[in-house]
Enzyme design. Structure first.
Site, PDB file in Angstrom:
ATOM      1  N   SER A 153       0.952  -1.160   0.061  1.00 35.96           N
ATOM      2  CA  SER A 153       0.043   0.024   0.048  1.00 35.96           C
ATOM      3  C   SER A 153       0.773   1.410   0.066  1.00 35.96           C
ATOM      4  O   SER A 153       1.846   1.300  -0.943  1.00 35.96           O
ATOM      5  CB  SER A 153      -1.024  -0.158   1.213  1.00 35.96           C
ATOM      6  OG  SER A 153      -1.932   0.782   0.973  1.00 35.96           O
TER       7      SER A 153
ATOM      8  N   HIS B 286      -2.286  -0.790  -3.598  1.00 33.30           N
ATOM      9  CA  HIS B 286      -3.251   0.293  -3.524  1.00 33.30           C
ATOM     10  C   HIS B 286      -2.452   1.490  -3.980  1.00 33.30           C
ATOM     11  O   HIS B 286      -1.387   2.153  -3.380  1.00 33.30           O
ATOM     12  CB  HIS B 286      -3.852   0.586  -2.051  1.00 33.30           C
ATOM     13  CG  HIS B 286      -4.300  -0.729  -1.324  1.00 33.30           C
ATOM     14  ND1 HIS B 286      -4.176  -0.768   0.033  1.00 33.30           N
ATOM     15  CD2 HIS B 286      -5.078  -1.588  -1.808  1.00 33.30           C
ATOM     16  CE1 HIS B 286      -4.526  -1.946   0.479  1.00 33.30           C
ATOM     17  NE2 HIS B 286      -5.023  -2.467  -0.681  1.00 33.30           N
TER      18      HIS B 286
ATOM     19  N   ASP C 209      -4.901  -4.062   5.808  1.00 33.66           N
ATOM     20  CA  ASP C 209      -5.269  -4.778   4.862  1.00 33.66           C
ATOM     21  C   ASP C 209      -4.223  -6.009   4.553  1.00 33.66           C
ATOM     22  O   ASP C 209      -3.109  -5.532   4.975  1.00 33.66           O
ATOM     23  CB  ASP C 209      -5.310  -4.063   3.200  1.00 33.66           C
ATOM     24  CG  ASP C 209      -5.978  -5.004   2.298  1.00 33.66           C
ATOM     25  OD1 ASP C 209      -6.764  -6.140   2.585  1.00 33.66           O
ATOM     26  OD2 ASP C 209      -6.246  -4.855   1.029  1.00 33.66           O
TER      27      ASP C 209
END
Ligand SMILES: C[S@@+](CC[C@H](N)C(=O)[O-])C[C@H]1O[C@@H](n2cnc3c(N)ncnc32)[C@H](O)[C@@H]1O
Lengths: 275, 200
Positions: B14, B41, B134
Site C-alpha cells: 500500500s 493500493h 489490509d
C-alpha cells in the site's frame, strides 16, 4: 489441487438446496467470489456454519429475497468508467439514431445508477423519446431501489465528476433533486425505462435489442454460464446491434464470442455479426 | 519432509509500495519458477502505467492480470484498479466488483484468502509497507492453510502500519528487510538445482 474441504461441501449443499427448492441456480457462478458472498451471508444470518444457512432458508422460504440480495452484488456507480460513456456517446448513439425506435437492454442494473446514466446520455443525444430501455436484474430488492432512483448524496460528487469526464455538457445536478443526505433522479428520466426481473441463468430473450449493456455481471459467471449469456445476447440483438460489457471482462473462452466483433477494445464495445 | 516449494507468491503493498516493489522485483532471479501476483493500493485508475514503472527495474515480465486467464510461472501480474482479484480453485484469475473492503478494491485480503484456498502449502504471501491493515486477515488464512508468511520488517518499511498489523494478527515465518526477502524468494523459488533433486 489443494482444497479446504468441509466448507466447499457445505457451499455445494447450499447451492444445491437453492436450486432444488427454489429454482435459483448458482452452480455456474465463479466459485471464488461466490464463496466469499455465501460466507458473508452466513455471518449476516448469524449462522456458525454454511450448512446452517442452507437449513435456515429451506425452512424459512420468506428469507429467499434477502438471500438472493446477499448473493447478488448490486455495487454500481453513475457513469462508472467515464471513457466508456464517452465512447457510447460518440460512437454508438449516433449510429443508433438511424432507427425509428431504439430498444436498449441493460442487464444486471443493480440499484440503477447505470440506467439513469444511460437515460441522460440518450436525452442529451436527442434520442430519449424514441428509446425504450429495459433495465433488468434478478434481485428484487435492488430493482425496487432502482425504480425509486434515490442515491446517497455523498456519492453525488463522484457521479458528477464521472459525468463530466464521460463528456457530459451540463451539470449532473440538472438531473436530480437533492434532499438532505439523498439525491433523487428526475422523474422524466424514468418515462422510457421498464424495470423488470429477469434471471440471465434461466430466462429467455424478451426483446429485439439495438444495444445491450451488461457490465460487470459476467465476471461472476464461470465460462459455461458466460457463454450461455453471450448466446442469449446474440439472439436478442439485431444484426449489427451493439454489446457493451465491463472494462476488464474477457470473453475469449466463450464459443459465442465469435458472434461479436470488437469495435472498441478499451471500452469493450462489440457489434453483433450476421450469423 | 521439507515444506514444499512455493509455486505462487502473492504480494500486498500500500502506501510506499511502489518503491518497495521496485527494490524487491529488481532483485528477483529472472529464472524464477513461481508466479508473482501483486495487489497494490495506488489510487491510480490505470495500473498499466504502474506495470511499466515496475518493469523498468525488473527482469521478469510484468503485466496487468487478465480476467479468466491462467498466470504463468516466472511472470508478474498486477491487479487492475477497481476490481478485486481472486484465484479460482482451478488456478485461473477471477475478478469481482464486490464492495470495497476497508476502503480498498482491489483488497489484499481477498487475493490472499482465495490464493490460500487455491494453493494451500505451495503459496507464499508477502506483506509490504502500508498505512492500513489490509492483508493481515488474508495472511492468517494463508498460514492456516499451510502457506508461507513473509512480512517486511516494520523498521525497514516506509510506513510500518500494515506490516505491524499483519505480524500482530497472523505472525510470520519470516520478517525481513527487502534485500533479504529477495534472497529468500530466490532460494525458495529459483531454478531447481538438479543435484539436490532426490528423484534423480
Ligand atoms: C456488480 S453489479 C453491476 C452493476 C452495473 N452494471 C455496473 O457495472 O456498475 C452486478 C449485478 O448483476 C446482477 N446479477 C447477478 N446474477 C444475475 C443473474 N443471474 N441474472 C440477472 N442479474 C444478475 C446482480 O444482482 C447485480 O445487481
Amino acid at each position: 489441487m489443494f482444497r479446504s474441504s468441509i466448507e466447499d461441501i457445505e457451499i455445494e449443499l447450499f447451492v444445491h438446496a437453492l436450486k432444488r427448492r427454489f429454482g435459483h441456480d448458482f452452480s455456474n457462478y465463479a466459485p471464488a467470489s461466490l464463496k466469499r458472498r455465501v460466507r458473508l451471508l452466513a455471518r449476516q444470518f448469524k449462522c456458525d456454519h454454511i450448512s446452517d444457512l442452507a437449513s435456515k432458508v429451506l425452512h424459512n422460504p420468506q428469507l429467499l429475497p434477502d438471500v438472493i440480495a446477499g448473493l447478488s452484488v448490486p455495487v454500481s456507480e453513475m457513469f462508472r468508467d467515464p471513457p466508456v460513456f464517452r465512447a457510447l456517446r460518440d460512437e454508438v448513439l449516433p449510429r443508433l439514431a438511424s432507427y425509428p425506435e431504439i430498444n436498449i437492454w441493460q442487464a444486471g442494473c443493480a440499484f440503477g445508477q447505470e440506467v439513469y446514466s444511460l437515460a441522460i446520455l440518450l436525452k442529451e443525444a436527442g434520442l430519449y423519446e424514441r428509446s425504450h430501455i429495459y433495465a433488468t436484474d434478478f434481485n428484487d430488492v435492488a430493482l425496487a431501489r432502482a425504480q425509486e432512483g434515490i442515491f446517497a448524496a455523498r456519492d453525488a460528487k463522484l457521479y458528477s465528476r464521472n459525468y463530466q469526464e464521460g463528456g457530459g455538457t451540463r451539470s449532473l445536478s440538472d438531473y436530480y433533486h437533492a434532499r438532505y443526505e439523498f439525491i433523487k433522479m428526475d422523474e422524466s428520466l424514468k418515462e422510457r425505462i421498464t424495470f423488470a426481473n429477469h434471471n440471465l441463468v434461466c430466462d429467455s430473450v424478451f426483446c429485439e435489442a439495438h444495444l445491450i449493456i451488461c457490465r460487470n455481471v459476467l465476471i461472476y459467471f464461470n465460462d459455461e454460464l458466460q457463454d450461455h449469456v453471450l448466446k442469449l445476447f446474440s439472439d436478442s440483438l439485431v444484426r449489427g446491434g451493439y454489446l457493451c460489457i465491463g472494462n476488464r471482462e474477457n470473453i475469449q473462452f466463450s464459443a459465442s464470442a465469435t458472434d461479436f466483433m470488437a469495435i472498441d477494445r478499451q471500452s469493450r464495445i462489440y457489434r453483433r455479426m450476421p450469423h | 519432509m521439507d515444506s514444499p516449494r512455493p509455486t505462487c507468491i502473492v504480494i500486498g503493498a500500500s502506501a510506499g509500495g511502489i518503491g518497495a516493489l521496485r527494490i524487491l522485483l529488481s532483485r528477483m532471479d529472472p529464472r524464477l519458477c513461481a508466479m508473482i501476483v501483486i495487489v497494490s493500493h495506488t489510487g491510480s485508475t490505470d495500473m498499466r502505467n504502474f506495470c511499466d514503472v515496475l518493469a523498468e527495474q525488473s527482469a521478469l515480465p510484468i503485466e496487468e492480470a487478465c480476467e479468466r486467464t491462467r498466470p504463468q510461472p516466472g511472470h508478474v501480474y498486477v491487479a487492475p484498479s477497481g476490481y478485486h482479484l481472486l484465484f479460482e480453485p482451478d488456478g485461473r484469475f477471477g475478478f469481482s466488483v464486490d464492495s470495497k473492503i476497508g476502503f480498498s478494491r482491489p483488497s489484499i485480503d481477498v487475493l490472499f484468502e482465495s490464493a490460500a484456498e487455491a494453493f494451500g502449502p505451495t503459496l507464499a504471501a508477502i506483506v509490504l509497507t502500508g498505512a492500513n491493515s489490509d492483508g493481515a486477515a488474508g495472511l492468517l488464512r494463508v498460514r492456516e492453510l499451510g502457506g508461507l508468511a513473509i512480512v517486511q520488517d516494520p523498521d525497514d518499511a516506509e510506513i510500518d502500519t500494515m506490516p505491524r498489523a499483519a505480524l500482530e494478527l497472523a505472525g510470520a515465518d519470516h520478517c525481513l528487510d527487502l534485500r533479504s526477502m529477495a534472497t529468500l524468494v530466490n532460494s525458495l523459488c529459483g531454478p531447481r538445482d538438479e543435484s539436490e533433486d532426490p528423484l534423480r
